[in-house]
Design a protein around this motif. Structure first.
Motif, PDB file in Angstrom:
ATOM      1  N   ASP A   1      16.112  -9.208 -28.599  1.00  0.00           N
ATOM      2  CA  ASP A   1      17.564  -9.411 -28.614  1.00  0.00           C
ATOM      3  C   ASP A   1      17.883 -10.557 -29.567  1.00  0.00           C
TER       4      ASP A   1
ATOM      5  N   SER B   1      22.396  -0.061 -27.491  1.00  0.00           N
ATOM      6  CA  SER B   1      22.905  -1.413 -27.771  1.00  0.00           C
ATOM      7  C   SER B   1      24.190  -1.257 -28.558  1.00  0.00           C
TER       8      SER B   1
ATOM      9  N   THR C   1      18.354  -3.881 -30.734  1.00  0.00           N
ATOM     10  CA  THR C   1      19.586  -4.603 -30.418  1.00  0.00           C
ATOM     11  C   THR C   1      20.423  -4.644 -31.683  1.00  0.00           C
TER      12      THR C   1
ATOM     13  N   HIS D   1      19.461  -9.130 -22.824  1.00  0.00           N
ATOM     14  CA  HIS D   1      20.576  -9.372 -23.741  1.00  0.00           C
ATOM     15  C   HIS D   1      21.262 -10.659 -23.299  1.00  0.00           C
TER      16      HIS D   1
END
Length: 498
Positions: free
Chosen positions: A127, A19, A80, A176
């Protein structure tokens, strides 16, 4: 664009589920770490190609507990990393007993990071995204979503499904969410994290949809192809200062014959992204010899191959299995040496005292100088408790041990030389010219080295048994030092690509 080229992977070795976010001219990236401590390696780059590890987001016991009962490939999954309102936010899930989804924050991505903020009721692969009103949206595997208060971790309601991915596709996960132009884009992985892995995308008018899928889904997959990079998926998008777009993703480099074994784990790859006239992203090639971005900076920052253990703390690249209690290791007890005190009796046990680094090259060499005194320990190549090879000093002898599934076997033994012993492992990848379907991915040659560099090989072992295709799981090889009884001291550790 300059004439030089770059090659994938951009972060080699077991660095899956990348990420990424950009702050000014700087990029930061985080990866999964599974049963290893410290957790969630954090990297910095100025060009998306040359990455340097600057820390770990979960680097103290108060942040991360992975009990010995946690199976290999458990632990920390799929972070994330985002930057919002002057602060770095990282959300991830510890699937170990007593774990759960958590948020940590920092003003400096090198650390220190905050104590975890629990986020109850949120599944893996979480996310974070903020809308124009400052509301925070959390989306997780199964593509379920709700708003949360990121400061307290409190969800507003129960996560609800917002998109099911491609019809019939296995395991929609790794979502995402991005605001790009007039649309909200929701990118996911699907097809399972093996050969069927893929990236798909949808868009809608609001963070919670409704979402329409891209007609060209999956926008990235190498399934059913002869490409050297396979299992491509679990991606994240980032835009550069010049307005170009890029994707980081995981993939594997398999070797040998059928089915093609990967031994380094899932690695971080980079691909260019363009946008079609219809507003959908188009992912470019990620095979070798890609053009470099125009903002390319200096030569690659390659981690030092040799560590002399002269500093009081270990470099963040060093990892241990599940935990690293203060009393089990030291670089000051005998200055300039890494001292390890045994906790478990062998690498078969989850609580072994072990300090290692990820194998990052298909062919490489690892060496160390051990003084085991009245204890025993050595140099190991580990995939999990049931799949590892090691060379160790034990009762005035040097021996090679292979653990393959339920079988543990002493492969070779010889009397130990006087004084500290140089242990060495050479890992040699198979030649791609050998197309036999039973070709092993590599061989591991374990032995001892004299002071002049001469090598006495005690055993040559088949590398397929330390592969994901044989052992299962989500991890790759880690090479390092361990103590199995009493105390073992290591003067230095050297790792080099061959």
């Amino acid at each position: 664009m300059v004439e030089a080229r770059f090659t994938n992977p951009v972060i080699a070795g077991m660095h899956p589920d990348p990420s990424v976010c950009r702050v000014g001219d700087d990029y930061y990236l985080a990866c999964s770490s599974f049963e290893y401590f410290p957790g969630v390696p954090v990297f910095h780059s100025r060009d998306l190609i040359h990455w340097e590890q600057i820390g770990n987001a979960l680097d103290r016991p108060g942040q991360l507990t992975i009990p010995d009962s946690t199976p290999s490939s458990g632990g920390v999954y799929a972070p994330t990393l985002r930057h919002h309102d002057g602060r770095f936010w990282l959300i991830t899930t510890n699937v170990a007993p007593g774990g759960g989804t958590m948020i940590v924050t920092a003003t400096d991505p090198a650390g220190p990071w905050s104590d975890p903020i629990p986020v109850p009721g949120i599944g893996i692969d979480p996310d974070l995204a903020w809308d124009d009103e400052g509301r925070c949206w959390c989306t997780s595997a199964g593509i379920r979503q709700c708003r949360i208060d990121p400061w307290s971790g409190q969800p507003f309601g129960t996560p609800e499904p917002i998109w099911s991915g491609s019809p019939g596709a296995l395991a929609p996960e790794a979502p995402h969410l991005y605001r790009i132009g007039e649309h909200w884009y929701l990118m996911i992985a699907e097809g399972g994290t093996e050969r069927g892995h893929a990236v798909s995308i949808a868009r809608g008018p609001a963070p919670d949809g409704p979402f329409e899928p891209c007609p060209a889904n999956p926008i990235l997959s190498h399934r059913g192809t002869g490409r050297r990079i396979q299992n491509t998926g679990h991606a994240d998008l980032v835009t550069a200062p010049d307005g170009s777009w890029w994707m980081v993703l995981l993939g594997v480099r398999s070797g040998g014959g059928t089915p093609g074994w990967h031994v380094l784990g899932r690695e971080t790859f980079l691909a260019p992204v363009t946008w079609g006239d219809d507003g959908w992203p188009v992912v470019g090639e990620l095979e070798t010899d890609l053009p470099e971005p125009a903002w390319i900076v200096d030569a690659p920052r390659v981690p030092p191959g040799c560590d002399d253990f002269d500093l009081p703390d270990l470099h963040p690249r060093w990892i241990s299995v599940r935990s690293r209690p203060d009393g089990c290791w030291s670089t000051t007890e005998r200055p300039g040496w890494l001292t390890l005190h045994a906790r478990g009796g062998s690498l078969d046990e989850p609580g072994i005292t072990f300090v290692g680094r990820r194998q990052q090259h298909p062919s490489c060499r690892a060496r160390t100088l051990i003084d085991s005194g009245h204890g025993h320990g050595g140099l190991a190549v580990r995939l999990d408790e049931r799949h590892h090879y090691e060379i160790e000093t034990h009762n005035h002898s040097v021996r090679v041990i292979a653990r393959i599934g339920s079988v543990r076997h002493v492969v070779a033994t010889r009397p130990a030389p006087a004084g500290p012993v140089r242990l060495r492992v050479d890992i040699v990848a198979a030649s791609p010219a050998d197309g036999h379907p039973r070709q092993e991915p590599d061989v591991l040659r374990l032995g001892i080295e004299d002071i002049g560099g001469g090598f006495e090989q005690l055993a040559e072992l088949d590398g397929r048994y330390l592969s994901t295709e044989v052992a299962g799981g989500f991890t790759g090889r880690v090479i390092g030092m361990y103590a199995a009884e009493g105390t073992a001291r290591f003067d230095w550790f050297d790792y080099e690509a061959l």
